[in-house]
Design an enzyme around this catalytic site. Structure first.
Site, PDB file in Angstrom:
ATOM      1  N   ASP A  17      79.003 -20.858  93.384  1.00  0.00           N
ATOM      2  CA  ASP A  17      77.583 -20.222  93.858  1.00  0.00           C
ATOM      3  C   ASP A  17      76.689 -20.021  92.611  1.00  0.00           C
ATOM      4  OD1 ASP A  17      77.041 -18.562  96.751  1.00  0.00           O
ATOM      5  OD2 ASP A  17      75.290 -18.515  95.297  1.00  0.00           O
ATOM      6  N   VAL A  27      74.443 -26.739  93.626  1.00  0.00           N
ATOM      7  CA  VAL A  27      74.879 -27.883  94.159  1.00  0.00           C
ATOM      8  C   VAL A  27      73.828 -29.150  94.327  1.00  0.00           C
ATOM      9  CG1 VAL A  27      76.697 -26.757  95.598  1.00  0.00           C
ATOM     10  CG2 VAL A  27      74.350 -26.978  96.538  1.00  0.00           C
ATOM     11  N   ASN A  85      80.301 -25.748 101.679  1.00  0.00           N
ATOM     12  CA  ASN A  85      79.758 -24.551 102.822  1.00  0.00           C
ATOM     13  C   ASN A  85      78.287 -24.019 102.335  1.00  0.00           C
ATOM     14  OD1 ASN A  85      79.766 -22.066 104.543  1.00  0.00           O
ATOM     15  ND2 ASN A  85      79.336 -21.204 102.524  1.00  0.00           N
ATOM     16  N   TYR A 137      66.576 -29.637 108.686  1.00  0.00           N
ATOM     17  CA  TYR A 137      68.047 -28.932 108.683  1.00  0.00           C
ATOM     18  C   TYR A 137      68.912 -29.948 109.911  1.00  0.00           C
ATOM     19  CZ  TYR A 137      71.432 -25.596 109.080  1.00  0.00           C
ATOM     20  OH  TYR A 137      72.818 -25.118 109.272  1.00  0.00           O
ATOM     21  N   LYS A 142      72.336 -31.932 108.742  1.00  0.00           N
ATOM     22  CA  LYS A 142      73.644 -31.496 109.238  1.00  0.00           C
ATOM     23  C   LYS A 142      73.978 -32.567 110.264  1.00  0.00           C
ATOM     24  CE  LYS A 142      74.030 -27.404 107.438  1.00  0.00           C
ATOM     25  NZ  LYS A 142      75.137 -27.329 106.320  1.00  0.00           N
TER      26      LYS A 142
END
Length: 253
Positions: A36, A63, A89, A155, A159
């Site tokens: 994280d 990330v 995730n 978004y 996805k």
């Protein structure tokens, strides 16, 4: 235990669904890299796992940076000797902007975190899995990756791309012992809303119709159970698909 002696990397694991996944995997016997950007939160999760008899190591990872992703996978191999499970995730939300209101920098950041990071981590893990002849990838997609009314354009598009990447990877490496699946959660009680810089009034008004028919909010632990199923041999015949976990939210439309 369903993940005995497995090595797992979980991104976005300092809170929310990632935290619940990391903790459940450790409870089921996995050694977990808790990755994280929030290193203090990641350390707290890893310490909690250790306190409960599990094995975990916290790694600070942005990330959006290639070097951080590669270091994350390298750390798993260095610390635990291999990699068996990759859970992508980490993600951020947009501000519900329709395409006419998207800012270039926001679009790029959302795709860097939500989509490109998934590709990069998978690309780094695949050679390890090919050498082993097996491996599991679990990607966090979204019900917003299956329709157009659960988030803004950026978004939703990011996805949708994760869903396509998941299906392609599952098919491509099916004969190599590698499985790749995604979870599409509905509304879940996490802190992802904190990544919203502002809310687009027009976009939010258009999304309200879908939001109003959500049966209930999910809990991170409920998504973790799906992630455990996909990581374990219980799902040995499940590959290249998306499991929707939304309490029936999208079943009607």
């Amino acid at each position: 235990m369903k993940l005995q002696n497995k090595v797992a990397v979980v991104t976005g694991a300092a809170s929310g669904m990632g935290k619940a996944i990391a903790e459940l995997y450790a409870k089921e016997g996995a050694k977990v890299i808790v990755a994280d950007l929030n290193i203090e939160g990641a350390k707290a999760v890893a310490e909690g796992i250790a306190a409960n008899g599990g094995e975990a190591k916290a790694v600070q990872v942005n990330v959006a940076k290639l070097e951080d992703i590669e270091k994350m996978i390298d750390t798993a191999v260095k610390e635990y000797g291999t990699l068996d499970i990759l859970v992508n995730n980490a993600g951020i939300m947009d501000g519900f902007e329709p395409v006419g209101d998207i800012k270039e920098d926001r679009w790029d950041l959302i795709f860097d975190i939500n989509t490109k990071s998934v590709m990069r981590a998978m690309r780094k893990a695949i050679p390890i899995f090919l050498e082993k002849g097996k491996g599991v990838i679990v990607n966090t997609a979204s019900t917003g990756g299956l329709n157009g009314a659960h988030a803004g354009a950026a978004y939703g598009a990011s996805k949708h791309a994760v869903v396509g990447l998941t299906k392609n990877t599952g098919y491509m490496y099916a004969k190599e012992g590698i499985r790749c699946n995604a979870i599409a959660p509905g509304g879940v009680a996490t802190n992802i809303a904190s990544s919203m810089k502002s809310v687009n009034e027009f976009g939010a008004s258009r999304l309200k119709v879908a939001q109003d028919v959500m049966p209930r909010m999910g809990q991170p632990e409920e998504i973790a159970q799906v992630a455990l199923f996909l990581a374990s041999d219980d799902s040995s015949f499940v590959n290249g698909t998306v499991i929707v976990a939304d309490s029936g939210w999208t079943a009607a439309f």
